[in-house]
Design a protein around this motif. Structure first.
Motif, short mmCIF file in Angstrom:
data_model
loop_
_atom_site.label_atom_id
_atom_site.label_comp_id
_atom_site.label_asym_id
_atom_site.label_seq_id
_atom_site.Cartn_x
_atom_site.Cartn_y
_atom_site.Cartn_z
N GLU A 56 0.83 -1.21 0.00
CA GLU A 56 0.00 0.00 0.00
C GLU A 56 0.87 1.25 0.00
OE1 GLU A 56 -3.97 -1.55 2.43
OE2 GLU A 56 -2.18 -0.88 3.53
N ALA A 57 1.93 1.25 0.80
CA ALA A 57 2.83 2.40 0.87
C ALA A 57 3.52 2.64 -0.46
CB ALA A 57 3.86 2.20 1.97
N GLU A 58 3.87 1.58 -1.16
CA GLU A 58 4.52 1.72 -2.47
C GLU A 58 3.58 2.37 -3.47
OE1 GLU A 58 5.85 -2.15 -3.54
OE2 GLU A 58 7.37 -2.26 -1.95
N ALA A 167 0.92 -0.12 -12.33
CA ALA A 167 1.19 -0.50 -10.94
C ALA A 167 -0.08 -0.90 -10.20
CB ALA A 167 1.88 0.65 -10.21
N VAL A 168 -1.16 -0.15 -10.40
CA VAL A 168 -2.40 -0.49 -9.70
C VAL A 168 -3.00 -1.76 -10.28
CG1 VAL A 168 -4.00 0.91 -11.08
CG2 VAL A 168 -4.51 0.49 -8.68
N ARG A 169 -2.78 -2.01 -11.57
CA ARG A 169 -3.25 -3.27 -12.15
C ARG A 169 -2.51 -4.45 -11.52
NH1 ARG A 169 -2.86 -2.04 -17.29
NH2 ARG A 169 -5.08 -1.88 -17.82
N GLN A 170 -1.19 -4.32 -11.35
CA GLN A 170 -0.42 -5.37 -10.70
C GLN A 170 -0.86 -5.55 -9.25
OE1 GLN A 170 3.71 -4.36 -11.14
NE2 GLN A 170 3.78 -4.84 -13.32
N ALA A 171 -1.17 -4.43 -8.58
CA ALA A 171 -1.62 -4.51 -7.19
C ALA A 171 -2.96 -5.23 -7.09
CB ALA A 171 -1.72 -3.11 -6.60
N ALA A 172 -3.82 -5.01 -8.06
CA ALA A 172 -5.12 -5.70 -8.07
C ALA A 172 -4.92 -7.20 -8.29
CB ALA A 172 -6.01 -5.10 -9.15
N GLU A 173 -4.02 -7.54 -9.21
CA GLU A 173 -3.74 -8.95 -9.47
C GLU A 173 -3.14 -9.64 -8.25
OE1 GLU A 173 -1.21 -8.72 -12.85
OE2 GLU A 173 -2.85 -8.32 -14.28
N ALA A 174 -2.37 -8.90 -7.46
CA ALA A 174 -1.74 -9.45 -6.26
C ALA A 174 -2.68 -9.47 -5.06
CB ALA A 174 -0.48 -8.66 -5.92
N GLY A 175 -3.83 -8.84 -5.20
CA GLY A 175 -4.78 -8.80 -4.09
C GLY A 175 -4.54 -7.68 -3.10
N THR A 176 -3.61 -6.75 -3.43
CA THR A 176 -3.36 -5.61 -2.55
C THR A 176 -4.56 -4.68 -2.52
OG1 THR A 176 -0.99 -5.71 -3.04
CG2 THR A 176 -1.83 -3.65 -2.11
N VAL A 177 -5.19 -4.49 -3.68
CA VAL A 177 -6.40 -3.67 -3.80
C VAL A 177 -7.44 -4.50 -4.55
CG1 VAL A 177 -5.14 -1.48 -3.76
CG2 VAL A 177 -5.60 -2.61 -5.95
N THR A 209 -7.42 7.01 -9.24
CA THR A 209 -7.71 5.58 -9.25
C THR A 209 -6.98 4.88 -8.11
OG1 THR A 209 -8.01 5.62 -11.66
CG2 THR A 209 -7.61 3.48 -10.64
N ILE A 210 -5.71 5.22 -7.93
CA ILE A 210 -4.94 4.62 -6.84
C ILE A 210 -5.49 5.05 -5.49
CG2 ILE A 210 -2.67 4.57 -5.71
CD1 ILE A 210 -1.40 4.62 -8.48
N HIS A 211 -5.77 6.35 -5.34
CA HIS A 211 -6.30 6.83 -4.06
C HIS A 211 -7.64 6.16 -3.74
CE1 HIS A 211 -3.75 10.72 -4.54
NE2 HIS A 211 -3.10 9.79 -3.89
N ALA A 212 -8.47 5.96 -4.77
CA ALA A 212 -9.75 5.28 -4.54
C ALA A 212 -9.52 3.84 -4.11
CB ALA A 212 -10.59 5.33 -5.82
N GLU A 213 -8.61 3.14 -4.79
CA GLU A 213 -8.32 1.76 -4.43
C GLU A 213 -7.76 1.65 -3.01
OE1 GLU A 213 -9.02 -0.98 -5.86
OE2 GLU A 213 -9.38 -0.55 -7.97
N LEU A 214 -7.02 2.67 -2.59
CA LEU A 214 -6.41 2.65 -1.26
C LEU A 214 -7.36 3.16 -0.17
CD1 LEU A 214 -2.79 3.89 -2.07
CD2 LEU A 214 -3.54 1.55 -1.61
N GLY A 215 -8.52 3.65 -0.57
CA GLY A 215 -9.52 4.06 0.42
C GLY A 215 -9.37 5.46 0.96
#
Length: 268
Positions: A56-58, A167-177, A209-215
């Motif tokens: 999340e920090a990254e 980056a956010v696509r990779q984070a979604a695939e990894a389950g981070t977001v 998009t990233i801020h939304a995914e991070l809440g």
């Protein structure tokens, strides 16, 4: 309650606990945080109350890096440089630039995040993301309003868009977001690409998009942009302070603004 207690409660805060020889941020001793957490982790802790995961920090750090600067053609940077050329101290020059960041210049990230929340509410009611995006774009066109976070007055395609969305696509695939807001943002981009002139996502849309995914709340998105852009304001103010030109206006002295008033005339 005693008068002392009432005074102590006047600025009651859950953020910082100060005592002689002690500084705690959200409960953590500052000496433990120093050297143990990154700046982006500390930003998250301060505004959200808890430490983020490293993933999340990254993601948050990517948004802070992406929005740092856009050169003197950005009004906020130009204003800070003009202020510095007038002899103002760095903090005053930076504040001059920050105070130019409002709804029109600097507000698109917050506005795009609000749009993404609107789309999310619509899809939660059973509307498909593509249809929700199509309806939103049609509404904006009917009102002759821009869809915030898309298109750029300078870049045909914003170079910051792809690394952020990647980056956010990779984070979604990894389950981070969850990837829910990413799908909505991409659906909007697809609809806006259907016209004669495609309108790709810009840095504000990608960071939203990233801020939304991070809440993050929409207002915090603007605050984070201001935090990021302050680095550029500092750099440009410092550069201008070290240049010999004094009282540097918006135009070179040889360029006189076009006059549009009455022609020369005599007093009656």
């Amino acid at each position: 309650m005693s008068g002392t207690d009432r005074a102590a409660d006047w600025w009651a805060t859950g953020i910082t606990d100060i005592a002689p020889g002690s500084i705690r941020l959200r409960g953590y001793a500052i000496q433990d945080l120093i050297g143990s957490v990154s700046f982006s982790e500390l930003v998250w802790l301060m505004v959200r109350g808890e430490l983020p995961t490293s993933a999340e920090a990254e993601l948050l750090e990517l948004t802070l890096v992406a929005a740092v600067d856009h050169g003197p053609q950005a009004p906020s940077i130009a204003a800070a440089r003009m202020a510095a050329s007038c002899g103002l101290d760095l903090n005053n020059a930076m504040a001059t630039g920050v105070n130019l960041l409002g709804d029109v210049h600097g507000g698109a990230g917050q506005q795009c995040l609000e749009v993404l929340h609107q789309l999310r509410a619509t899809t939660d009611d059973g509307v498909a993301p593509e249809q929700a995006a199509r309806d939103l774009v049609a509404d904006h066109k009917a009102r002759k309003a821009f869809v915030p976070g898309f298109g750029h007055r300078f870049h045909p395609r914003d170079p910051r868009r792809d690394p952020l969305i990647g980056a956010v696509r990779q984070a979604a695939e990894a389950g981070t977001v969850s990837g829910e807001y990413l799908r909505l943002a991409l659906a909007l981009e697809e609809v806006l690409a259907e016209g004669t002139k495609p309108v790709p996502m810009n840095v504000d849309g990608a960071t939203a998009t990233i801020h939304a995914e991070l809440g993050f709340a929409p207002e915090l998105a603007r605050g984070l942009f201001v935090l990021s852009r302050s680095v550029g304001l500092l750099a440009h103010s410092w550069e201008q302070r070290n240049e010999p030109t004094r009282i540097k206006g918006p135009l070179p002295k040889s360029v006189i603004p076009t006059y549009t008033g009455p022609p020369p005339r005599d007093l009656p």
